[in-house]
Scaffold this active site. Sequence first.
Site, PDB file in Angstrom:
ATOM      1  N   ARG A 159      -6.022  87.367 -64.057  1.00 58.21           N
ATOM      2  CA  ARG A 159      -6.447  86.677 -62.660  1.00 58.21           C
ATOM      3  C   ARG A 159      -5.433  86.728 -61.815  1.00 58.21           C
ATOM      4  O   ARG A 159      -5.545  85.991 -60.606  1.00 58.21           O
ATOM      5  CB  ARG A 159      -7.005  85.209 -63.056  1.00 58.21           C
ATOM      6  CG  ARG A 159      -8.604  85.224 -63.749  1.00 58.21           C
ATOM      7  CD  ARG A 159      -9.188  83.843 -63.824  1.00 58.21           C
ATOM      8  NE  ARG A 159      -8.111  83.052 -64.639  1.00 58.21           N
ATOM      9  CZ  ARG A 159      -8.621  82.782 -66.061  1.00 58.21           C
ATOM     10  NH1 ARG A 159      -9.659  83.100 -66.507  1.00 58.21           N
ATOM     11  NH2 ARG A 159      -7.829  81.878 -66.720  1.00 58.21           N
ATOM     12  N   HIS A 180     -11.229  87.061 -34.130  1.00 56.86           N
ATOM     13  CA  HIS A 180     -11.318  86.822 -32.632  1.00 56.86           C
ATOM     14  C   HIS A 180     -11.676  88.234 -31.912  1.00 56.86           C
ATOM     15  O   HIS A 180     -11.270  89.074 -32.499  1.00 56.86           O
ATOM     16  CB  HIS A 180      -9.698  86.206 -31.849  1.00 56.86           C
ATOM     17  CG  HIS A 180      -8.885  87.092 -32.496  1.00 56.86           C
ATOM     18  ND1 HIS A 180      -7.978  86.687 -33.712  1.00 56.86           N
ATOM     19  CD2 HIS A 180      -8.021  88.211 -32.106  1.00 56.86           C
ATOM     20  CE1 HIS A 180      -7.104  87.422 -33.731  1.00 56.86           C
ATOM     21  NE2 HIS A 180      -7.040  88.320 -33.117  1.00 56.86           N
ATOM     22  N   VAL A 181     -12.390  87.787 -30.628  1.00 51.10           N
ATOM     23  CA  VAL A 181     -12.519  89.115 -29.838  1.00 51.10           C
ATOM     24  C   VAL A 181     -11.558  88.865 -28.595  1.00 51.10           C
ATOM     25  O   VAL A 181     -11.918  87.679 -28.054  1.00 51.10           O
ATOM     26  CB  VAL A 181     -13.959  89.199 -29.557  1.00 51.10           C
ATOM     27  CG1 VAL A 181     -14.149  90.260 -28.382  1.00 51.10           C
ATOM     28  CG2 VAL A 181     -14.947  89.334 -30.708  1.00 51.10           C
ATOM     29  N   CYS A 202      -0.844  90.617 -40.605  1.00 54.93           N
ATOM     30  CA  CYS A 202      -2.268  90.090 -40.236  1.00 54.93           C
ATOM     31  C   CYS A 202      -3.132  90.192 -41.411  1.00 54.93           C
ATOM     32  O   CYS A 202      -3.577  89.269 -41.945  1.00 54.93           O
ATOM     33  CB  CYS A 202      -2.474  90.816 -39.251  1.00 54.93           C
ATOM     34  SG  CYS A 202      -1.829  90.877 -37.649  1.00 54.93           S
ATOM     35  N   CYS A 233      -7.392  88.212 -37.352  1.00 55.13           N
ATOM     36  CA  CYS A 233      -8.226  89.483 -37.337  1.00 55.13           C
ATOM     37  C   CYS A 233      -8.943  89.792 -35.920  1.00 55.13           C
ATOM     38  O   CYS A 233      -9.837  89.167 -35.135  1.00 55.13           O
ATOM     39  CB  CYS A 233      -9.742  89.061 -38.206  1.00 55.13           C
ATOM     40  SG  CYS A 233      -9.139  87.996 -39.617  1.00 55.13           S
ATOM     41  N   ASN A 237      -8.963  97.954 -40.735  1.00 61.47           N
ATOM     42  CA  ASN A 237      -8.282  97.321 -41.965  1.00 61.47           C
ATOM     43  C   ASN A 237      -9.272  97.413 -43.110  1.00 61.47           C
ATOM     44  O   ASN A 237      -9.031  97.510 -44.401  1.00 61.47           O
ATOM     45  CB  ASN A 237      -8.200  95.652 -41.556  1.00 61.47           C
ATOM     46  CG  ASN A 237      -7.051  95.366 -40.491  1.00 61.47           C
ATOM     47  OD1 ASN A 237      -7.424  94.641 -39.605  1.00 61.47           O
ATOM     48  ND2 ASN A 237      -6.065  96.033 -40.547  1.00 61.47           N
ATOM     49  N   ARG A 283      -0.794  84.697 -28.304  1.00 65.81           N
ATOM     50  CA  ARG A 283       0.534  85.313 -28.456  1.00 65.81           C
ATOM     51  C   ARG A 283       0.550  86.408 -27.198  1.00 65.81           C
ATOM     52  O   ARG A 283       1.735  86.469 -26.577  1.00 65.81           O
ATOM     53  CB  ARG A 283       1.104  85.630 -29.698  1.00 65.81           C
ATOM     54  CG  ARG A 283       2.391  86.318 -29.853  1.00 65.81           C
ATOM     55  CD  ARG A 283       2.602  87.155 -31.001  1.00 65.81           C
ATOM     56  NE  ARG A 283       1.587  87.917 -31.633  1.00 65.81           N
ATOM     57  CZ  ARG A 283       1.483  89.414 -31.172  1.00 65.81           C
ATOM     58  NH1 ARG A 283       2.544  89.870 -30.282  1.00 65.81           N
ATOM     59  NH2 ARG A 283       0.724  90.177 -31.713  1.00 65.81           N
TER      60      ARG A 283
END
Length: 315
Positions: free
Chosen positions: A156, A254-255, A176, A215, A224, A29
């Site tokens: 739960r 991702h990097v 995110c 991420c 995070n 994006r």
Amino acid sequence: MTVSPNTAEQAYLDLCKRIIDEGEHRPDRTGTGTKSLFAPPQLRFDLSNDTFPLLTTKKVFSKGIIHELLWFVAGSTDAKILSEKGVKIWEGNGSREFLDKLGLTHRREGDLGPVYGFQWRHFGAEYKDCDSDYTGQGFDQLQDVIKKLKTNPYDRRIIMSAWNPPDFAKMALPPCHVFCQFYVNFPTSSPDPNNPKQAKTAKPKLSCLLYQRSCDMGLGVPFNIASYALLTKMIAHVVDMDCGEFIHTLGDAHVYLDHIDALKEQFERIPKQFPKLVIKEERKNEIKSIDDFKFEDFEIVGYEPYPPIKMKMSV
């Protein structure tokens, strides 16, 4: 080769390296481009004994983590409140140019729309703007989590979600870190509801599992990890529990291409022991609600990181 005793941080570094080596090259994006893996193995962090998983292989902006989390907890969606505290991480997504690009031309600068804090505290309420008072509106998921932990810790359904598709069009950025679940471990034998006098040898332990859809491994994920570890600590204090684990489940991990060189520099560093985060002794008895916490209540002890490594944020 020196082996680090900090296997949790080493697992994070190994995953970043694997993404760079094996990840698929994908457009994104922001236009920066990434290397990406989908659903890699979870990262796990021990939070017992006040351990705080703040990365040591680069200096992490702990002030920003604490201020941002308190801002979420307050239900705020005004980036200017953070900017005034010297935390500018939301400025790009709240800028006039960015909001106009999304078609949110009526929105004042800094108004991010119904993002994390709004969903945590007022889920389902109708969002007008960041200056409106939403007291009593929508569903307070954070208080619901706390209530369940106090009254039915085996539940739960102790879950908090920021994922609210009908609100996406109003958000500067959809969440995110999407969804977290809390789980309580009881020490030795479980408490017997028929025997209220049963001796408690230790406090129950609260653990948190986070699902993060998107991420940013270099810049966002270290933030995070520490943020949800701190949230777990805050909730544990309010419900009189100790901390167990933070477990991080990653979707698109991702990097960004412009972070690769910085991460390669970080890979050369051997992780040190994580610091501890404590709630100041003089405030412990005063903090009875999740809304009672202030920035000054926290102290990070024994944080001796390597120097910072600059990475650019893609907006």
